[in-house]
Write a protein that holds these residues in place. Structure first.
Motif, PDB file in Angstrom:
ATOM      1  N   PHE A  96       0.816  -1.210   0.000  1.00 41.45           N
ATOM      2  CA  PHE A  96       0.000   0.000   0.000  1.00 41.45           C
ATOM      3  C   PHE A  96       0.854   1.266   0.000  1.00 41.45           C
ATOM      4  O   PHE A  96       0.639   2.192  -0.771  1.00 41.45           O
ATOM      5  CB  PHE A  96      -0.927  -0.018   1.217  1.00 41.45           C
ATOM      6  CG  PHE A  96      -1.724   1.233   1.398  1.00 41.45           C
ATOM      7  CD1 PHE A  96      -2.800   1.516   0.553  1.00 41.45           C
ATOM      8  CD2 PHE A  96      -1.400   2.144   2.392  1.00 41.45           C
ATOM      9  CE1 PHE A  96      -3.533   2.676   0.719  1.00 41.45           C
ATOM     10  CE2 PHE A  96      -2.134   3.314   2.559  1.00 41.45           C
ATOM     11  CZ  PHE A  96      -3.202   3.568   1.717  1.00 41.45           C
TER      12      PHE A  96
ATOM     13  N   TRP B 272       2.653   1.840  -3.227  1.00 37.36           N
ATOM     14  CA  TRP B 272       1.697   2.327  -4.220  1.00 37.36           C
ATOM     15  C   TRP B 272       1.399   3.809  -4.004  1.00 37.36           C
ATOM     16  O   TRP B 272       1.348   4.606  -4.928  1.00 37.36           O
ATOM     17  CB  TRP B 272       0.424   1.480  -4.096  1.00 37.36           C
ATOM     18  CG  TRP B 272      -0.703   1.908  -4.967  1.00 37.36           C
ATOM     19  CD1 TRP B 272      -0.791   1.769  -6.323  1.00 37.36           C
ATOM     20  CD2 TRP B 272      -1.912   2.534  -4.551  1.00 37.36           C
ATOM     21  NE1 TRP B 272      -1.980   2.276  -6.772  1.00 37.36           N
ATOM     22  CE2 TRP B 272      -2.698   2.751  -5.710  1.00 37.36           C
ATOM     23  CE3 TRP B 272      -2.430   2.926  -3.309  1.00 37.36           C
ATOM     24  CZ2 TRP B 272      -3.944   3.351  -5.659  1.00 37.36           C
ATOM     25  CZ3 TRP B 272      -3.675   3.517  -3.260  1.00 37.36           C
ATOM     26  CH2 TRP B 272      -4.422   3.721  -4.420  1.00 37.36           C
ATOM     27  N   ARG B 273       1.242   4.200  -2.712  1.00 39.52           N
ATOM     28  CA  ARG B 273       1.002   5.605  -2.393  1.00 39.52           C
ATOM     29  C   ARG B 273       2.156   6.486  -2.874  1.00 39.52           C
ATOM     30  O   ARG B 273       1.958   7.534  -3.468  1.00 39.52           O
ATOM     31  CB  ARG B 273       0.848   5.796  -0.871  1.00 39.52           C
ATOM     32  CG  ARG B 273      -0.527   5.508  -0.332  1.00 39.52           C
ATOM     33  CD  ARG B 273      -1.471   6.645  -0.659  1.00 39.52           C
ATOM     34  NE  ARG B 273      -0.999   7.945  -0.190  1.00 39.52           N
ATOM     35  CZ  ARG B 273      -1.399   8.504   0.942  1.00 39.52           C
ATOM     36  NH1 ARG B 273      -2.254   7.896   1.721  1.00 39.52           N
ATOM     37  NH2 ARG B 273      -0.957   9.688   1.302  1.00 39.52           N
TER      38      ARG B 273
END
Ligand code: ADP
Ligand code: MG
Ligand code: ZN
Length: 511
Positions: free
Chosen positions: A31, A34-35
């Motif tokens: 996550f 990806w951020r």
């Protein structure tokens, strides 16, 4: 029973931990990766390109004739730079528009771009200050490089205050680096780059002095709040495509001294909304009155007052209004209301007939009498006073403070000394001045008391009518005050839209 339950859940918990925690952990890593990927391209290449199709021209700006006059020169230069260069003329490279918020600085910059036909690069300075040190500076560099390629061009840096404050005040150093880069770029301007920098700031004093040196933002144009003619012009701009019925813009302009272009645009919009909501086909003077009231005094609040509170508020406002009516140097009362609005339980709207900025000692005392009139009325009628007058008292304290400390308008005890306004005050001087402030407030209080005491019948009539109708307009006030002679002839009326509003009373307990 309870023990068994815990044992069971603990076993479950154990298997849960061994299986799910690693999975969750990996999920989190994915996550965040990806951020980061999502954020990176946004801070990096973000396109810089000229703003297309600005439709704001000189026709859309009013009431800023001086600023416009100075900017006209820039427009002419950008239209035909060769003509100026052939004569060896030095045209300003950096212009700073400064003045209170809402006076039209952004608007003026856009108009310059439109009228000159130059490419317009607009950036809010806040956008330069990045999370990562150095990025802001890089963006400035790129912005200037691209603008040079698109010359003739205007680089507009709005809200300069965000990076333009004095250097050395921010910890990360990001702001300072960004500002330094801006200075470097402006110094690097050649005489053949047909690029003009326009910046806007609300407060000249807060900017780093280095920004204002020759060769940088060395032409400073003050954009002031509009005068009465300017306000009329601005109202005209903002009602151009609105159907009006029996609306006198000159009258509205007179009633809005001290307001900015943004406020006036707001009033026009509020008036149109009100007309639409009541199902009208055109905007009336009453719509404008409501719009003005809303912009100046805030939105009507839903707060319900009990009977006693309403009475107190009605007499309080009647006290303000009565003093304002009886004191010749004070603005005429435009409207009294006991409908709660914003933080105010009631208010008395005083409207001047013209802008005026200087006040005499007597005018200030009279104005304080009006402010104290609310409290005096409460005292006379109810024998006690409420916290509703706190805001009035605060204003009175402010006025007496500037009268004694800045204008040397005190009772004369300390004004003869030479240290007015300068440096540290001795204890003695301070005590004398405090006393002088109290004396001035006393003088105003006594005057208000005498006026209201002598016209108790009018106070009652104003308050009772308010309790019945909630709002009194000019015509009703005239009717009630008929036959009452002001003690002195009315000279020209005073300063600015003053909504003498009052803070809430304490919440009634058990309500
Ligand atoms: P500033 O940049 O000085 O804070 P803006 O230019 O953003 O003010 O003004 C905000 C809005 O107020 C404008 O979009 C316009 O609708 C209105 N306005 C402000 N000043 C003027 C003016 N002089 N003439 C016409 N409209 C104005
Ligand atoms: Mg602006
Ligand atoms: Zn009050």
């Amino acid at each position: 029973m309870a023990l068994l339950l815990i044992a069971l859940t603990y076993e479950e918990f154990e298997s849960w931990v061994t299986i799910w925690v690693p999975i969750l952990f990996m999920g989190l890593i994915v996550f965040f990766l990806w951020r980061m990927i999502k954020v990176m391209p946004k801070t990096k290449p973000q396109q810089i390109k000229p703003e297309s199709s600005i439709s704001i021209g000189w026709d859309d700006v009013a009431g800023t004739d001086e600023a416009r006059h100075e900017l006209q020169e820039v427009v002419e230069f950008l239209r035909d730079p060769r003509r100026f260069q052939a004569l060896g003329a030095r045209v300003p490279k950096g212009i700073l528009l400064h003045g209170p918020p809402g006076t039209g600085k952004t608007l003026l910059a856009k108009a310059v771009a439109h009228e000159s036909g130059a490419n317009f690069f607009s950036q809010s300075a806040a956008a330069f200050v990045e999370q990562f040190v150095g990025l802001g500076a890089a963006r400035i560099r790129r912005l200037f490089a691209i603008a040079r390629k698109h010359a003739p061009a205007i680089i507009f840096i709005d809200e300069l205050d965000a990076v333009g404050g004095r250097r050395g005040s921010d910890i990360s150093g990001e702001k300072d680096q960004t500002l330094n880069q801006l200075l470097v770029e402006m110094d690097g301007f050649g005489t053949t780059d047909d690029v003009v920098v326009i910046a806007a700031s609300n407060l000249l004093e807060k900017l780093d002095p280095a920004l204002l040196r020759p060769g940088r933002l060395d032409r400073q144009i003050f954009v002031s709040p509009p005068d009465v003619k300017g306000r009329e012009g601005i109202l005209r701009v903002h009602t151009r495509d609105k159907p009006l019925h029996d609306v006198d813009l000159a009258v509205i302009a007179q009633q809005t001294s001290g307001l900015t272009g943004a406020d006036l645009a707001n009033i026009c919009n509020e008036a149109a909304i009100r007309a639409a909501r009541r199902g009208g086909t055109s905007i009336s003077m009453a719509d404008f009155d409501a719009g003005l009231e809303r912009v100046v005094a805030g939105m009507q609040s839903r707060r319900k007052l009990n009977d006693h509170e309403r009475q107190v508020v009605a007499y309080h406002e009647a006290g303000h209004a009565l003093c304002a009516e009886l004191l010749p140097t004070v603005d005429r009362v435009h409207k009294i209301s006991i409908v709660p609005r914003g933080r105010a339980l009631g208010y008395t709207l005083n409207l001047p007939a013209e802008d005026r900025y200087l006040k005499t000692r007597q005018e200030l005392i009279d104005y304080m009498s009006v402010l104290l009139g609310g409290r005096v009325a409460e005292q006379i009628v109810f024998g006690s006073i409420t916290t509703g007058a706190a805001d009035d008292l605060f204003k009175v304290a402010e006025i007496t403070r500037s009268m004694v400390h800045e204008y040397a308008m005190g009772t004369g005890l300390s004004s003869s000394r030479m240290d007015v306004g300068g440096g540290e005050l001795s204890d003695m001087t301070r005590r004398v001045r405090d006393q002088e402030q109290r004396d001035l407030a006393d003088e105003a209080y006594r005057a208000a008391y005498a006026l209201i005491d002598a016209h108790r019948d009018k106070l009652r009539e104003l308050a009772e009518t308010l309790l019945r109708d909630e709002v009194l307009d000019r015509a009703e006030i005239d009717r009630i005050m008929e036959g009452v002679q002001p003690p002195r002839p009315r000279t020209s009326p005073g300063l600015r839209v003053a909504a003498a509003s009052d803070q809430p009373l304490p919440e009634p307990s058990g309500d």
